[in-house]
Design an enzyme around this catalytic site. Structure first.
Site, PDB file in Angstrom:
ATOM      1  N   HIS A 159      -8.746   7.360   2.298  1.00 25.54           N
ATOM      2  CA  HIS A 159      -8.429   8.343   1.799  1.00 25.54           C
ATOM      3  C   HIS A 159      -9.386   9.374   1.288  1.00 25.54           C
ATOM      4  CE1 HIS A 159      -8.498   5.914  -1.731  1.00 25.54           C
ATOM      5  NE2 HIS A 159      -8.474   6.897  -2.537  1.00 25.54           N
ATOM      6  N   ASN A 182     -14.443   8.263  -1.899  1.00 32.67           N
ATOM      7  CA  ASN A 182     -15.260   7.106  -2.485  1.00 32.67           C
ATOM      8  C   ASN A 182     -14.866   6.057  -1.368  1.00 32.67           C
ATOM      9  OD1 ASN A 182     -15.512   8.749  -4.935  1.00 32.67           O
ATOM     10  ND2 ASN A 182     -13.475   7.933  -5.857  1.00 32.67           N
ATOM     11  N   HIS A 221     -25.082  27.912   0.116  1.00 32.96           N
ATOM     12  CA  HIS A 221     -25.057  27.478   1.624  1.00 32.96           C
ATOM     13  C   HIS A 221     -24.402  26.045   1.451  1.00 32.96           C
ATOM     14  CE1 HIS A 221     -27.032  27.498   5.556  1.00 32.96           C
ATOM     15  NE2 HIS A 221     -26.336  26.283   5.721  1.00 32.96           N
ATOM     16  N   CYS A 268       0.757  -1.219   0.002  1.00 34.92           N
ATOM     17  CA  CYS A 268      -0.087   0.169   0.174  1.00 34.92           C
ATOM     18  C   CYS A 268       0.911   1.253  -0.128  1.00 34.92           C
ATOM     19  CB  CYS A 268      -1.006   0.114   1.269  1.00 34.92           C
ATOM     20  SG  CYS A 268      -1.994   1.497   1.399  1.00 34.92           S
ATOM     21  N   HIS A 289     -25.299  29.976   8.121  1.00 39.52           N
ATOM     22  CA  HIS A 289     -25.076  30.200   6.774  1.00 39.52           C
ATOM     23  C   HIS A 289     -23.702  30.506   6.447  1.00 39.52           C
ATOM     24  CE1 HIS A 289     -26.540  31.419   2.733  1.00 39.52           C
ATOM     25  NE2 HIS A 289     -25.661  32.389   3.000  1.00 39.52           N
TER      26      HIS A 289
HETATM   27 ZN   LIG Z   1      -2.339   1.293   3.610  1.00 36.59          ZN
HETATM   28 ZN   LIG Z   2     -28.314  29.408   4.068  1.00 37.99          ZN
END
Ligand SMILES: [Zn+2]
Ligand SMILES: [Zn+2]
Ligand SMILES: [Zn+2]
Length: 345
Positions: free
Chosen positions: A179, A166, A304, A42, A252
């Site tokens: 990640h 993802n 917003h 990895c 907001h």
């Molecule tokens: Zn890893």
């Molecule tokens: Zn707002």
């Protein structure tokens, strides 16, 4: 004979068929986990820092404090808690020299994919997941999102910064290490642009922000999932994805650059609670999430920011692809009720 419902998105000109007649239960989507291919090295795990380009942002632990730094060509820092690196195969790449907008978008139909594409390693732990991460680690992740947003939004050729995640192979995560990704683009992408335009329209017609108004309307309704001082979570009325939900800040603002420490922690808590609810309810399904925001000065009052979570439970096929009309087999009201229940157990 009763009909399925046709619903239109709050802001987007997009229709969805809510299949109330053949509705499915969220649990129907739970799948047996496939064994992931193991054994390859990895590149995001500690010790393999040399396998990526130099980090553009690092959170390093030093005497119990977090200090920010970056790698150089010859030095790759160890002992990091957050590491953000340029993508090895960027979809959008930084210009070698100074470029103006006109040099990038050359015509209405042609431009250069100038920008940034970064991978934010959320933890030294390979199997970390926002649903199970320690809260302080998730706070670091959100702080790092904001740090990168701050830096990338200053670039003269950047008009938008998309922060997204993802989760799971079916959701497009090619590496299983925890990640997120950040892509800075030289134009505002169409979905966000449509939301920004529609909320500007809403402001000029109703004198208020569409999202602030939405939270007021949904507050006690059947699509509300979670509500506290700082954030509201709801299943959108016309969601196209089964179990889709949005996390909306009560304060907001058009983007999260002004999040306070208290709000950041509340955001981390909400993100963790909802993703854990989803994980428990549907057996850790694949999902994508993305933050919608605006960096434009003139959208400050009307837009917003929010985070949208899209569980990957349906396959969009011929009808969806050819018409742009979606069929959602889990009514948002069912999604809200089940997710709410899963979060309290
Ligand atoms: Zn890893
Ligand atoms: Zn707002
Ligand atoms: Zn949105």
């Amino acid at each position: 004979m009763p009909f399925n419902e046709l619903r239109k998105d709050f802001l987007l000109d997009r229709w969805v068929v809510i299949a109330t007649e053949r509705a499915r239960r969220p649990m129907d989507f739970a799948k047996q986990k496939k064994e992931q291919a193991q054994g390859s090295v990895c590149p995001m795990c500690p010790g393999n820092e040399h396998m990526t380009p130099p980090a553009v942002l690092l959170y390093l632990r030093s005497d119990g404090e977090i200090v920010k730094d970056r790698d150089t060509a010859s030095l790759r820092h160890k002992n990091w808690v957050i590491r953000c690196v340029p993508n090895l195969y960027p979809a959008f790449a930084p210009p070698k020299e100074q470029l103006d907008q006109v040099d990038i978008m050359k015509s209405d139909t042609f431009g250069l994919a100038v920008g940034h594409h970064e991978v934010l390693v959320e933890s030294p732990k390979h199997d970390e997941h926002p649903a199970t991460a320690d809260l302080p680690q998730l706070v670091h992740v959100i702080n790092a999102y904001v740090d990168r947003l701050q830096e990338l939004s200053q670039k003269p050729y950047v008009r938008y910064v998309q922060i997204f995640r993802n989760h799971g192979q079916e959701a497009g995560a090619s590496l299983s290490h925890a990640h997120s990704q950040i892509i800075a683009t030289p134009f505002v992408p169409p979905t966000v642009d449509a939301e920004i335009r529609a909320s500007r329209n809403f402001l000029s017609h109703h004198g208020k922000c569409a999202f602030c108004d939405l939270m007021k309307r949904e507050e006690k309704g059947p699509r509300m999932i979670k509500d506290d001082e700082h954030f509201m979570v709801l299943a959108p009325y016309a969601s196209v994805n089964p179990m889709e939900f949005w996390i909306i800040p009560k304060k907001h603002d058009a983007n999260p650059l002004s999040l306070t420490a208290v709000e950041t922690e509340a955001f981390a808590k909400t993100l963790k609670a909802t993703l854990k609810g989803l994980k428990d309810l549907v057996n850790d399904p694949p999902y994508n999430y993305g933050i919608h925001l605006s960096l434009e000065e003139q959208a400050k009052k009307s837009y917003h920011w929010h985070l949208e979570v899209y569980p990957v439970l349906a396959i969009w096929a011929g009808f969806e692809k050819s018409t742009g009309v979606y069929i959602n087999t889990v009514p948002p009201e069912t999604a809200a009720a089940e997710l709410g229940k899963a979060m309290t157990t």
